[in-house]
Design a protein around this motif. Sequence first.
Motif, PDB file in Angstrom:
ATOM      1  N   GLY A 139       8.417   4.330  12.231  1.00 23.22           N
ATOM      2  CA  GLY A 139       8.348   5.317  11.158  1.00 23.22           C
ATOM      3  C   GLY A 139       8.841   4.729   9.860  1.00 23.22           C
ATOM      4  N   CYS A 140       8.419   5.348   8.791  1.00 21.76           N
ATOM      5  CA  CYS A 140       8.829   4.919   7.464  1.00 21.76           C
ATOM      6  C   CYS A 140       8.822   6.152   6.568  1.00 21.76           C
ATOM      7  CB  CYS A 140       7.868   3.852   6.944  1.00 21.76           C
ATOM      8  SG  CYS A 140       8.299   3.243   5.309  1.00 21.76           S
ATOM      9  N   SER A 141       9.916   6.389   5.855  1.00 22.20           N
ATOM     10  CA  SER A 141       9.993   7.593   5.026  1.00 22.20           C
ATOM     11  C   SER A 141       9.752   7.318   3.544  1.00 22.20           C
ATOM     12  CB  SER A 141      11.361   8.260   5.218  1.00 22.20           C
ATOM     13  OG  SER A 141      12.390   7.392   4.797  1.00 22.20           O
ATOM     14  N   THR A 142       9.416   6.067   3.205  1.00 22.55           N
ATOM     15  CA  THR A 142       9.152   5.752   1.798  1.00 22.55           C
ATOM     16  C   THR A 142       7.688   5.983   1.471  1.00 22.55           C
ATOM     17  OG1 THR A 142       8.705   3.429   2.294  1.00 22.55           O
ATOM     18  CG2 THR A 142      10.982   4.015   1.757  1.00 22.55           C
ATOM     19  N   LEU A 143       7.407   6.209   0.200  1.00 23.36           N
ATOM     20  CA  LEU A 143       6.019   6.358  -0.242  1.00 23.36           C
ATOM     21  C   LEU A 143       5.378   4.982  -0.318  1.00 23.36           C
ATOM     22  CD1 LEU A 143       6.500   8.973  -3.088  1.00 23.36           C
ATOM     23  CD2 LEU A 143       5.545   9.353  -0.809  1.00 23.36           C
ATOM     24  N   GLU A 144       4.209   4.854   0.300  1.00 25.78           N
ATOM     25  CA  GLU A 144       3.494   3.576   0.323  1.00 25.78           C
ATOM     26  C   GLU A 144       2.022   3.815   0.019  1.00 25.78           C
ATOM     27  OE1 GLU A 144       4.954   0.742   0.615  1.00 25.78           O
ATOM     28  OE2 GLU A 144       6.843   1.153   1.622  1.00 25.78           O
TER      29      GLU A 144
ATOM     30  N   ASP B  94      -2.217   2.877   0.624  1.00 26.73           N
ATOM     31  CA  ASP B  94      -3.067   2.823   1.814  1.00 26.73           C
ATOM     32  C   ASP B  94      -2.904   1.528   2.592  1.00 26.73           C
ATOM     33  OD1 ASP B  94      -4.169   5.341   1.447  1.00 26.73           O
ATOM     34  OD2 ASP B  94      -5.876   4.587   0.293  1.00 26.73           O
ATOM     35  N   PHE B  95      -2.796   0.404   1.877  1.00 24.51           N
ATOM     36  CA  PHE B  95      -2.652  -0.887   2.551  1.00 24.51           C
ATOM     37  C   PHE B  95      -1.410  -0.893   3.440  1.00 24.51           C
ATOM     38  CE2 PHE B  95      -0.874  -5.175   2.712  1.00 24.51           C
ATOM     39  CZ  PHE B  95      -1.925  -5.845   3.320  1.00 24.51           C
ATOM     40  N   GLU B  96      -0.265  -0.469   2.883  1.00 24.19           N
ATOM     41  CA  GLU B  96       0.967  -0.440   3.670  1.00 24.19           C
ATOM     42  C   GLU B  96       0.867   0.557   4.823  1.00 24.19           C
ATOM     43  OE1 GLU B  96       3.527  -2.462   3.523  1.00 24.19           O
ATOM     44  OE2 GLU B  96       2.643  -3.533   1.824  1.00 24.19           O
ATOM     45  N   PHE B  97       0.259   1.720   4.564  1.00 26.01           N
ATOM     46  CA  PHE B  97       0.120   2.733   5.612  1.00 26.01           C
ATOM     47  C   PHE B  97      -0.734   2.206   6.761  1.00 26.01           C
ATOM     48  CE2 PHE B  97      -0.375   7.643   6.047  1.00 26.01           C
ATOM     49  CZ  PHE B  97       0.140   7.576   7.318  1.00 26.01           C
ATOM     50  N   ASN B  98      -1.827   1.540   6.437  1.00 30.82           N
ATOM     51  CA  ASN B  98      -2.725   1.012   7.475  1.00 30.82           C
ATOM     52  C   ASN B  98      -2.089  -0.116   8.279  1.00 30.82           C
ATOM     53  OD1 ASN B  98      -4.783   2.809   6.854  1.00 30.82           O
ATOM     54  ND2 ASN B  98      -5.666   1.448   5.315  1.00 30.82           N
ATOM     55  N   ASN B  99      -1.043  -0.737   7.765  1.00 31.99           N
ATOM     56  CA  ASN B  99      -0.345  -1.800   8.490  1.00 31.99           C
ATOM     57  C   ASN B  99       0.806  -1.281   9.342  1.00 31.99           C
ATOM     58  OD1 ASN B  99      -1.812  -4.153   7.823  1.00 31.99           O
ATOM     59  ND2 ASN B  99      -0.989  -4.036   5.750  1.00 31.99           N
ATOM     60  N   LEU B 100       1.053   0.022   9.320  1.00 35.65           N
ATOM     61  CA  LEU B 100       2.116   0.606  10.127  1.00 35.65           C
ATOM     62  C   LEU B 100       1.660   0.669  11.585  1.00 35.65           C
ATOM     63  CD1 LEU B 100       4.920   2.003  10.066  1.00 35.65           C
ATOM     64  CD2 LEU B 100       3.708   4.159   9.702  1.00 35.65           C
ATOM     65  N   LYS B 101       2.347  -0.029  12.457  1.00 36.24           N
ATOM     66  CA  LYS B 101       1.985  -0.115  13.878  1.00 36.24           C
ATOM     67  C   LYS B 101       3.206   0.180  14.738  1.00 36.24           C
ATOM     68  CE  LYS B 101      -2.007  -2.141  12.854  1.00 36.24           C
ATOM     69  NZ  LYS B 101      -3.034  -1.303  12.396  1.00 36.24           N
TER      70      LYS B 101
END
Length: 103
Positions: A24-29, A31-38
């Motif tokens: 999980g990540c609570s910072t605003l990111e 699309d690129f960063e969001f798509n790399n969340l695994k």
Amino acid sequence: MVKSITLNNHKHIYIKVTWFDIAGCSTLENDFEFNNLKCAKIVSECYLYDIFQEDGIEYVRTFASYQNDGEIGYGDRNVYPMSVFTKSSQKRIRMAWKDMARG
């Protein structure tokens, strides 16, 4: 040779399992960063305590440390839904559970 210990007259098999943990990540990111969340792929080395079902969901309990001098104690305990484990780890867990049932 299967590594095991006996505590409180119960055999526990040593297992090495791979499972997927929530990330999980609570910072605003963007699309690129969001798509790399695994999910994190975790390897745990532990002893199998048991497998049980509750409300139709199968769970696995493990421990990694213990006390066997006088009073029995289990440390580094975890409970996981069976579904978080890789297929090969699920098979390893079920084989260990069958071996434990044989005594």
